[in-house]
Design a protein around this motif. Sequence first.
Motif, PDB file in Angstrom:
ATOM      1  N   TYR A  24       0.812  -1.214   0.000  1.00 16.97           N
ATOM      2  CA  TYR A  24       0.000   0.000   0.000  1.00 16.97           C
ATOM      3  C   TYR A  24       0.852   1.272   0.000  1.00 16.97           C
ATOM      4  N   ARG A  25       2.048   1.203   0.561  1.00 15.69           N
ATOM      5  CA  ARG A  25       2.936   2.364   0.515  1.00 15.69           C
ATOM      6  C   ARG A  25       3.374   2.649  -0.922  1.00 15.69           C
ATOM      7  N   TYR A  26       3.680   1.592  -1.658  1.00 23.17           N
ATOM      8  CA  TYR A  26       4.101   1.772  -3.043  1.00 23.17           C
ATOM      9  C   TYR A  26       2.925   2.043  -3.973  1.00 23.17           C
ATOM     10  N   PHE A  27       1.757   1.506  -3.634  1.00 20.53           N
ATOM     11  CA  PHE A  27       0.564   1.685  -4.471  1.00 20.53           C
ATOM     12  C   PHE A  27      -0.569   2.267  -3.623  1.00 20.53           C
ATOM     13  N   PRO A  28      -0.464   3.548  -3.252  1.00 25.66           N
ATOM     14  CA  PRO A  28      -1.499   4.140  -2.384  1.00 25.66           C
ATOM     15  C   PRO A  28      -2.900   4.088  -2.993  1.00 25.66           C
TER      16      PRO A  28
ATOM     17  N   SER B 213      -9.918   0.347 -12.655  1.00 27.87           N
ATOM     18  CA  SER B 213      -9.338   0.722 -13.946  1.00 27.87           C
ATOM     19  C   SER B 213      -8.221  -0.243 -14.350  1.00 27.87           C
ATOM     20  N   GLY B 214      -7.813  -0.134 -15.611  1.00 29.28           N
ATOM     21  CA  GLY B 214      -6.726  -0.986 -16.085  1.00 29.28           C
ATOM     22  C   GLY B 214      -5.438  -0.747 -15.320  1.00 29.28           C
ATOM     23  N   GLY B 215      -5.145   0.515 -15.030  1.00 29.63           N
ATOM     24  CA  GLY B 215      -3.943   0.823 -14.263  1.00 29.63           C
ATOM     25  C   GLY B 215      -3.990   0.254 -12.858  1.00 29.63           C
ATOM     26  N   GLU B 216      -5.146   0.345 -12.226  1.00 28.87           N
ATOM     27  CA  GLU B 216      -5.303  -0.210 -10.870  1.00 28.87           C
ATOM     28  C   GLU B 216      -5.181  -1.730 -10.885  1.00 28.87           C
ATOM     29  N   GLN B 217      -5.691  -2.358 -11.934  1.00 31.03           N
ATOM     30  CA  GLN B 217      -5.561  -3.821 -12.033  1.00 31.03           C
ATOM     31  C   GLN B 217      -4.114  -4.230 -12.244  1.00 31.03           C
ATOM     32  N   GLN B 218      -3.360  -3.439 -13.020  1.00 33.63           N
ATOM     33  CA  GLN B 218      -1.937  -3.738 -13.195  1.00 33.63           C
ATOM     34  C   GLN B 218      -1.195  -3.586 -11.875  1.00 33.63           C
ATOM     35  N   MET B 219      -1.500  -2.542 -11.135  1.00 32.56           N
ATOM     36  CA  MET B 219      -0.900  -2.351  -9.817  1.00 32.56           C
ATOM     37  C   MET B 219      -1.262  -3.507  -8.889  1.00 32.56           C
ATOM     38  N   CYS B 220      -2.502  -3.951  -8.962  1.00 30.76           N
ATOM     39  CA  CYS B 220      -2.951  -5.071  -8.131  1.00 30.76           C
ATOM     40  C   CYS B 220      -2.179  -6.341  -8.476  1.00 30.76           C
TER      41      CYS B 220
ATOM     42  N   MET C  57       1.092  -2.458 -21.440  1.00 34.28           N
ATOM     43  CA  MET C  57       0.076  -2.761 -22.449  1.00 34.28           C
ATOM     44  C   MET C  57      -1.284  -2.147 -22.092  1.00 34.28           C
ATOM     45  N   GLY C  58      -1.807  -1.336 -23.015  1.00 32.43           N
ATOM     46  CA  GLY C  58      -3.141  -0.785 -22.857  1.00 32.43           C
ATOM     47  C   GLY C  58      -3.268   0.354 -21.865  1.00 32.43           C
ATOM     48  N   LEU C  59      -2.153   0.862 -21.359  1.00 33.60           N
ATOM     49  CA  LEU C  59      -2.222   1.914 -20.346  1.00 33.60           C
ATOM     50  C   LEU C  59      -1.823   3.263 -20.937  1.00 33.60           C
ATOM     51  N   ALA C  60      -2.383   4.324 -20.358  1.00 33.46           N
ATOM     52  CA  ALA C  60      -2.030   5.683 -20.774  1.00 33.46           C
ATOM     53  C   ALA C  60      -0.579   5.969 -20.406  1.00 33.46           C
ATOM     54  N   PRO C  61       0.101   6.820 -21.188  1.00 30.38           N
ATOM     55  CA  PRO C  61       1.524   7.101 -20.933  1.00 30.38           C
ATOM     56  C   PRO C  61       1.823   7.534 -19.504  1.00 30.38           C
ATOM     57  N   GLN C  62       0.958   8.336 -18.904  1.00 35.20           N
ATOM     58  CA  GLN C  62       1.199   8.801 -17.535  1.00 35.20           C
ATOM     59  C   GLN C  62       1.207   7.627 -16.549  1.00 35.20           C
ATOM     60  N   LEU C  63       0.283   6.687 -16.755  1.00 36.62           N
ATOM     61  CA  LEU C  63       0.240   5.505 -15.893  1.00 36.62           C
ATOM     62  C   LEU C  63       1.450   4.611 -16.111  1.00 36.62           C
ATOM     63  N   VAL C  64       1.892   4.499 -17.351  1.00 42.28           N
ATOM     64  CA  VAL C  64       3.080   3.697 -17.655  1.00 42.28           C
ATOM     65  C   VAL C  64       4.274   4.243 -16.894  1.00 42.28           C
ATOM     66  N   GLU C  65       4.446   5.561 -16.933  1.00 40.91           N
ATOM     67  CA  GLU C  65       5.554   6.195 -16.204  1.00 40.91           C
ATOM     68  C   GLU C  65       5.440   5.922 -14.709  1.00 40.91           C
ATOM     69  N   GLU C  66       4.244   5.993 -14.189  1.00 41.28           N
ATOM     70  CA  GLU C  66       4.036   5.772 -12.757  1.00 41.28           C
ATOM     71  C   GLU C  66       4.405   4.342 -12.365  1.00 41.28           C
ATOM     72  N   ILE C  67       3.964   3.372 -13.152  1.00 38.22           N
ATOM     73  CA  ILE C  67       4.222   1.968 -12.820  1.00 38.22           C
ATOM     74  C   ILE C  67       5.706   1.646 -12.956  1.00 38.22           C
ATOM     75  N   PHE C  68       6.345   2.144 -14.011  1.00 38.72           N
ATOM     76  CA  PHE C  68       7.783   1.904 -14.158  1.00 38.72           C
ATOM     77  C   PHE C  68       8.565   2.584 -13.037  1.00 38.72           C
ATOM     78  N   GLY C  69       8.112   3.755 -12.612  1.00 41.20           N
ATOM     79  CA  GLY C  69       8.765   4.424 -11.498  1.00 41.20           C
ATOM     80  C   GLY C  69       8.685   3.605 -10.221  1.00 41.20           C
ATOM     81  N   ILE C  70       7.540   2.953  -9.995  1.00 42.09           N
ATOM     82  CA  ILE C  70       7.377   2.111  -8.807  1.00 42.09           C
ATOM     83  C   ILE C  70       8.254   0.867  -8.915  1.00 42.09           C
ATOM     84  N   VAL C  71       8.353   0.302 -10.116  1.00 40.41           N
ATOM     85  CA  VAL C  71       9.253  -0.839 -10.323  1.00 40.41           C
ATOM     86  C   VAL C  71      10.688  -0.451  -9.955  1.00 40.41           C
TER      87      VAL C  71
END
Length: 274
Positions: free
Chosen positions: A135-139, A153-160, A180-194
Amino acid sequence: MLDGAKADETLLEIKNIEVIYNHVILVLKGVSLNVPKGGITALLGGNGAGKTTTLKAISNLLHSERGEITKGHILYRGEKVGNLSPTDLVQKGVIQVMEGRHCFEHLTIEENLMTGAYTRRDGKAAVAEDLEMVYRYFPRLKERRKSQAGYTSGGEQQMCAIGRALMSRPETVLLDEPSMGLAPQLVEEIFGIVKELNEKEGVSFLLAEQNTNVALRFAHYGYILESGRIVMDGPAAELRENPDVKEFYLGVSEEGRKSFRDVRSYRRRKRWLS
């Protein structure tokens, strides 16, 4: 960037593997690659290059699709793991996040996350601590923890899906097409968390990704697949500056995308022949 000590310690080693589907279709043709401890390794290439097949070969998920490794070996910490079940691999610290954001749609976000801890035997307190870490990484997951996953959303499911993998306390995560299938802003967010998980939690990643531009900005090392073969590899910073990679995968050239096979002067590093 990886320091020398980490770069020298190999966790996952793929040696010259071939994969055939339905006893006929040759998909991987002598693929070799290494994933070092503490690194983010990118496996790049277009659709159909063999990226997902490579990850499924590591996870031993090929048999469900009538695929099999017919040559070569896969080692984790120096031990052959080709005959282990996916569950055994998870217990060794290797878990795959499948392409397509697979969640249990009828379960809540938090129930999905808790399924990732199913095989753990270290007590409820340790599991609760890791849940809070996720939850700290994915508030956003904490905000939606009581929502059914199928209605997020698709981004939330990827985070899950990534969070559920983290709940197994992995040493190495095989991450298949997270953009895949995510908006550029969400892609940046997920890669940043990785990147944060890699740097702060010490999780190693093998990342299969079509979005070469983003992957090479976050990875330490990259391999490029074409038609089931590794045609190029090197430190991510060098690949980003390589003229061929710029032209074929980053869209810098005005000549349009080509195949490495069309370039007569290109020197392929045929690792599978070494």
